[in-house]
Each structure stands twice: as C-alpha cells, then as structure tokens.
Design a protein around this motif. Structure first.
Motif, PDB file in Angstrom:
ATOM      1  N   GLY A 173      -0.423  -8.378 -13.852  1.00 29.62           N
ATOM      2  CA  GLY A 173       0.931  -7.284 -14.004  1.00 29.62           C
ATOM      3  C   GLY A 173       1.184  -6.324 -13.250  1.00 29.62           C
ATOM      4  O   GLY A 173       1.901  -5.895 -13.343  1.00 29.62           O
ATOM      5  N   SER A 174      -0.066  -5.861 -12.935  1.00 32.36           N
ATOM      6  CA  SER A 174      -0.077  -4.384 -11.927  1.00 32.36           C
ATOM      7  C   SER A 174       0.454  -4.978 -10.977  1.00 32.36           C
ATOM      8  O   SER A 174       0.683  -5.580 -10.121  1.00 32.36           O
ATOM      9  N   ILE A 175       1.547  -4.013  -9.717  1.00 28.16           N
ATOM     10  CA  ILE A 175       1.714  -4.132  -8.587  1.00 28.16           C
ATOM     11  C   ILE A 175       1.019  -2.873  -7.664  1.00 28.16           C
ATOM     12  O   ILE A 175       0.823  -2.248  -8.109  1.00 28.16           O
ATOM     13  N   GLU A 176       1.296  -3.450  -6.356  1.00 27.57           N
ATOM     14  CA  GLU A 176       0.370  -2.979  -5.367  1.00 27.57           C
ATOM     15  C   GLU A 176       1.506  -1.641  -5.022  1.00 27.57           C
ATOM     16  O   GLU A 176       2.941  -1.980  -4.397  1.00 27.57           O
ATOM     17  N   LEU A 177       0.857  -0.338  -5.586  1.00 30.43           N
ATOM     18  CA  LEU A 177       1.653   0.827  -5.193  1.00 30.43           C
ATOM     19  C   LEU A 177       0.750   1.341  -4.314  1.00 30.43           C
ATOM     20  O   LEU A 177       1.328   2.627  -3.833  1.00 30.43           O
ATOM     21  N   ASP A 178      -0.440   1.130  -3.622  1.00 35.58           N
ATOM     22  CA  ASP A 178      -1.647   1.656  -2.948  1.00 35.58           C
ATOM     23  C   ASP A 178      -0.576   1.378  -1.637  1.00 35.58           C
ATOM     24  O   ASP A 178      -1.453   0.427  -0.759  1.00 35.58           O
ATOM     25  N   PHE A 179       0.289   1.896  -0.576  1.00 37.40           N
ATOM     26  CA  PHE A 179       0.541   1.538   0.336  1.00 37.40           C
ATOM     27  C   PHE A 179       0.102   2.972   1.692  1.00 37.40           C
ATOM     28  O   PHE A 179       0.569   2.704   2.840  1.00 37.40           O
ATOM     29  N   GLY A 180      -1.367   2.755   1.441  1.00 37.42           N
ATOM     30  CA  GLY A 180      -2.220   3.167   2.972  1.00 37.42           C
ATOM     31  C   GLY A 180      -1.370   4.714   3.196  1.00 37.42           C
ATOM     32  O   GLY A 180      -0.954   5.188   2.737  1.00 37.42           O
ATOM     33  N   GLU A 181      -2.576   4.794   4.186  1.00 43.59           N
ATOM     34  CA  GLU A 181      -1.937   6.069   4.670  1.00 43.59           C
ATOM     35  C   GLU A 181      -0.829   6.699   5.932  1.00 43.59           C
ATOM     36  O   GLU A 181      -0.263   5.141   7.015  1.00 43.59           O
ATOM     37  N   ASN A 182       0.209   6.952   5.689  1.00 45.14           N
ATOM     38  CA  ASN A 182       1.760   7.559   6.345  1.00 45.14           C
ATOM     39  C   ASN A 182       2.312   6.810   6.710  1.00 45.14           C
ATOM     40  O   ASN A 182       2.098   6.032   7.918  1.00 45.14           O
ATOM     41  N   PRO A 183       3.017   5.766   5.415  1.00 41.83           N
ATOM     42  CA  PRO A 183       3.447   4.688   5.725  1.00 41.83           C
ATOM     43  C   PRO A 183       5.401   4.720   5.667  1.00 41.83           C
ATOM     44  O   PRO A 183       5.454   6.024   5.451  1.00 41.83           O
ATOM     45  N   SER A 184       5.789   3.888   6.407  1.00 38.00           N
ATOM     46  CA  SER A 184       7.201   4.405   6.085  1.00 38.00           C
ATOM     47  C   SER A 184       8.076   3.552   4.987  1.00 38.00           C
ATOM     48  O   SER A 184       6.515   2.966   4.714  1.00 38.00           O
TER      49      SER A 184
END
Length: 199
Positions: free
Chosen positions: A75-86
């Motif tokens: 049930g987890s969702i991807e909330l690690d958007f990396g460095e300096n994402p738009s």
C-alpha cells in the motif's frame, strides 16, 4: 502446515497463521469482502470454521488483519521525488508508481484499499468507514508531499484530484486495462497540471 501461536483457548493452532492471513488477503483483494465467504476462506486456508473463529474472532477480524497486511506490503506510494524535481516530475513519479503497483503481474489487479468497500451491506459499515479513513490518510500524505511545490490549500486540493485519478486507475486495472493504456492517463494528467502550474 506447522503450528504457530496458541488459540484463544490455549491450544496450539494446527495451521500457519501468517500464511492464513496472506491467503485471506489475496482472496479479499481479488473478490472484495462480501465476495468471499467463510467457506471460501476455510477451504483456501485448509481449516475448519471453528479454527478460523478461534484464531481471528470473525471474518471481519481476519479481513482487518488482511488489509493491514496489504497496506504494509503493497500500500505504500512513491513520495521520494528525487533532487530538485518539478511539480510535474513529482506527479509523474507518484502516478507511474501507482500504475506499476496495480498492474504488477505477481499481484491481484487494482488496489485493495482504493477499490475496497466502496459499497456494502449496512452491517459492514464499520469496515467501509475504515477503508474511507485509509483513503483519506493516503490523500493527506499526498497533500503533504506536494506542499513544497504549492501552498497548503492548493496542495490538498490537488491531492484530492490525484487521489480520484489513482482510484480510477485502480478500478480500470481491475477491469483489465494495460500499463500502456493507464500510462496515457498519467501523461494527460501530468500535462494538464504542468500547463496550469508552469515551472
């Protein structure tokens, strides 16, 4: 199957409780709470009804453990958007992760939480309220993740929009939509938001 913990009466269970929860999770995920009977559960797990009631108290008790298991594992969702994402990058990461999750070949189609207990008999209202609370909590986490890009009210509004999109993606995946077809939804949503909130 080897015994694990003891039943409420102090006697050891003659089945693998952890595997029983896993099996039940798959059944409920595939067919919904009301689509799975006690007979379905006991047959799949390989136990008699008294053993199920002794271990889990009720079908509802087993369902609650099963949906907890689902959230912990899938049930987890991807909330690690990396460095300096738009904002568009963040949304693409979130939605493409959702597509992968609900179309994974080793899993049941769709999301057990997003599409679970949408409609049910009044006797099962507590389970429906629990499912709604889980969806609301997910929406809140999405809003928090979007807050660095937007003011709080706008982030929460966009989170509601994205939650609705993700629920639709889950339902379409259950209906057989392919990852490629669902990717089209992602592209359209991301393009629309990028146009509204240019970087």
């Amino acid at each position: 199957m080897q015994p694990e913990k003891k039943s409420r009466g102090g006697r050891p269970w003659s089945f693998d409780r952890d595997q029983a929860v896993e099996t039940a999770m798959r059944l409920f995920w595939r067919s919904g709470y009301e689509g799975v009977s006690i007979g379905d559960l006991t047959k799949a797990i390989g136990i008699a009804p008294p053993s199920l009631y002794s271990a889990f108290g009720s079908k509802e008790g087993l369902y609650r453990e099963a949906i907890d298991r689902y959230e912990e594992r899938y049930g987890s969702i991807e909330l690690d958007f990396g460095e300096n994402p738009s904002l568009a990058d963040a949304m693409r990461t979130l939605l493409e992760g959702a597509v992968r999750s609900v179309t994974h070949p080793d899993r049941e189609g769709g999301c057990m939480v997003s599409s679970g207990m949408i409609a049910c008999h009044p006797d099962h209202a507590p389970l429906a309220h629990d499912a709604a609370a889980r969806r609301d909590a997910l929406r809140g986490r999405i809003g928090t993740a979007l807050h660095p890009f937007l003011d709080e009210d706008t982030a929460q509004r966009l989170a509601r929009h994205l939650s609705a999109i993700m629920q639709g993606i889950s339902i379409q995946a259950r209906d057989g939509a392919t990852p490629t077809e669902l990717q089209g939804i992602v592209d359209d949503v991301v393009d629309g938001v990028a146009a509204r909130f240019p970087a």
